[in-house]
Design a protein around this motif. Sequence first.
Motif, mmCIF file in Angstrom:
data_model
loop_
_atom_site.group_PDB
_atom_site.id
_atom_site.type_symbol
_atom_site.label_atom_id
_atom_site.label_comp_id
_atom_site.label_asym_id
_atom_site.label_seq_id
_atom_site.Cartn_x
_atom_site.Cartn_y
_atom_site.Cartn_z
ATOM 1 N N LEU A 6 0.837 -1.199 0.000
ATOM 2 C CA LEU A 6 0.000 0.000 0.000
ATOM 3 C C LEU A 6 0.870 1.248 0.000
ATOM 4 N N VAL A 7 0.922 1.907 -1.155
ATOM 5 C CA VAL A 7 1.695 3.135 -1.303
ATOM 6 C C VAL A 7 0.693 4.274 -1.463
ATOM 7 N N PHE A 8 0.185 4.687 -0.328
ATOM 8 C CA PHE A 8 -0.714 5.823 -0.254
ATOM 9 C C PHE A 8 -0.766 6.260 1.201
ATOM 10 N N SER A 9 -1.449 7.365 1.495
ATOM 11 C CA SER A 9 -1.275 7.953 2.822
ATOM 12 C C SER A 9 -2.464 7.799 3.769
ATOM 13 N N HIS A 10 -3.348 6.845 3.515
ATOM 14 C CA HIS A 10 -4.434 6.622 4.458
ATOM 15 C C HIS A 10 -4.652 5.122 4.665
ATOM 16 N N GLN A 11 -5.621 4.766 5.477
ATOM 17 C CA GLN A 11 -5.916 3.372 5.788
ATOM 18 C C GLN A 11 -6.887 2.786 4.765
ATOM 19 N N LEU A 12 -6.741 1.515 4.475
ATOM 20 C CA LEU A 12 -7.716 0.826 3.633
ATOM 21 C C LEU A 12 -9.037 0.712 4.374
ATOM 22 N N THR A 13 -10.123 0.790 3.626
ATOM 23 C CA THR A 13 -11.431 0.566 4.227
ATOM 24 C C THR A 13 -11.751 -0.922 4.198
ATOM 25 N N LYS A 14 -12.755 -1.305 4.958
ATOM 26 C CA LYS A 14 -13.202 -2.700 4.959
ATOM 27 C C LYS A 14 -13.636 -3.113 3.551
ATOM 28 N N ASP A 15 -14.349 -2.230 2.833
ATOM 29 C CA ASP A 15 -14.781 -2.519 1.461
ATOM 30 C C ASP A 15 -13.584 -2.773 0.548
ATOM 31 N N GLY A 25 -7.588 -12.159 -4.804
ATOM 32 C CA GLY A 25 -7.048 -13.190 -3.926
ATOM 33 C C GLY A 25 -5.991 -12.675 -2.960
ATOM 34 N N VAL A 26 -6.060 -11.388 -2.629
ATOM 35 C CA VAL A 26 -5.092 -10.791 -1.712
ATOM 36 C C VAL A 26 -5.422 -11.207 -0.286
ATOM 37 N N GLY A 27 -4.421 -11.742 0.404
ATOM 38 C CA GLY A 27 -4.624 -12.163 1.778
ATOM 39 C C GLY A 27 -3.741 -11.435 2.773
ATOM 40 N N GLU A 28 -2.856 -10.569 2.250
ATOM 41 C CA GLU A 28 -1.945 -9.829 3.131
ATOM 42 C C GLU A 28 -1.784 -8.411 2.602
ATOM 43 N N PHE A 29 -1.870 -7.443 3.506
ATOM 44 C CA PHE A 29 -1.715 -6.031 3.165
ATOM 45 C C PHE A 29 -0.505 -5.493 3.912
ATOM 46 N N THR A 30 0.379 -4.811 3.188
ATOM 47 C CA THR A 30 1.593 -4.272 3.793
ATOM 48 C C THR A 30 1.642 -2.767 3.567
ATOM 49 N N TYR A 31 1.568 -2.015 4.663
ATOM 50 C CA TYR A 31 1.608 -0.551 4.603
ATOM 51 C C TYR A 31 3.037 -0.051 4.526
ATOM 52 N N LEU A 32 3.207 1.093 3.890
ATOM 53 C CA LEU A 32 4.492 1.784 3.920
ATOM 54 C C LEU A 32 4.877 2.068 5.368
ATOM 55 N N PRO A 33 6.143 1.937 5.718
ATOM 56 C CA PRO A 33 6.551 2.355 7.060
ATOM 57 C C PRO A 33 6.395 3.877 7.198
ATOM 58 N N ASP A 34 6.265 4.345 8.421
ATOM 59 C CA ASP A 34 5.982 5.757 8.675
ATOM 60 C C ASP A 34 6.974 6.714 8.022
ATOM 61 N N ASP A 35 8.266 6.388 8.049
ATOM 62 C CA ASP A 35 9.248 7.302 7.448
ATOM 63 C C ASP A 35 9.025 7.440 5.942
ATOM 64 N N LEU A 36 8.681 6.355 5.259
ATOM 65 C CA LEU A 36 8.422 6.422 3.816
ATOM 66 C C LEU A 36 7.054 7.035 3.524
ATOM 67 N N LYS A 37 6.110 6.849 4.434
ATOM 68 C CA LYS A 37 4.798 7.478 4.284
ATOM 69 C C LYS A 37 4.954 9.004 4.288
ATOM 70 N N PRO A 94 0.435 -3.002 -10.627
ATOM 71 C CA PRO A 94 0.025 -1.745 -9.997
ATOM 72 C C PRO A 94 -1.477 -1.515 -10.182
ATOM 73 N N VAL A 95 -2.137 -1.091 -9.094
ATOM 74 C CA VAL A 95 -3.577 -0.826 -9.124
ATOM 75 C C VAL A 95 -3.874 0.487 -8.400
ATOM 76 N N TYR A 96 -5.090 0.991 -8.641
ATOM 77 C CA TYR A 96 -5.579 2.150 -7.904
ATOM 78 C C TYR A 96 -7.039 1.929 -7.580
ATOM 79 N N SER A 97 -7.545 2.702 -6.638
ATOM 80 C CA SER A 97 -8.928 2.564 -6.206
ATOM 81 C C SER A 97 -9.801 3.577 -6.937
#
Length: 131
Positions: A6-15, A25-37, A94-97
Amino acid sequence: MRKMLLVFSHQLTKDQMEDAFHTYGVGEFTYLPDDLKKVWASIPPEAESIRFCVEKIAEWIKQNSRKGDYVLLQGDFGATFLLVDFCFESGLIPVYSTTARDADERTFTDGTVKVHRTFKHVRFRKYERWK
């Protein structure tokens, strides 16, 4: 199961989480660490080149993914373009919402305008190449 970085600056929603699971088929979400965010959220608008900003993020993507994983990229247009290109070259997807948007605008007697915007996730869409 695949991973989504996840390369963006907010949290994913449940949807969004459910859509990623059911569609890709995504089963794992990995956020950018705070310094890179912080780097991602503050791409300098005055810089002629921003490659130096995204190199650390590209390295993080490389270290935390494997071919066929998804990378959700949303942010500064130029930085996003560079990382989308990096993902294609690295065998990542690469994808976007996409969102449905609703705005409620009110004008007050003193001339100020208050706008309330509501965004609702519709789907993820893969970035495409022209060729």
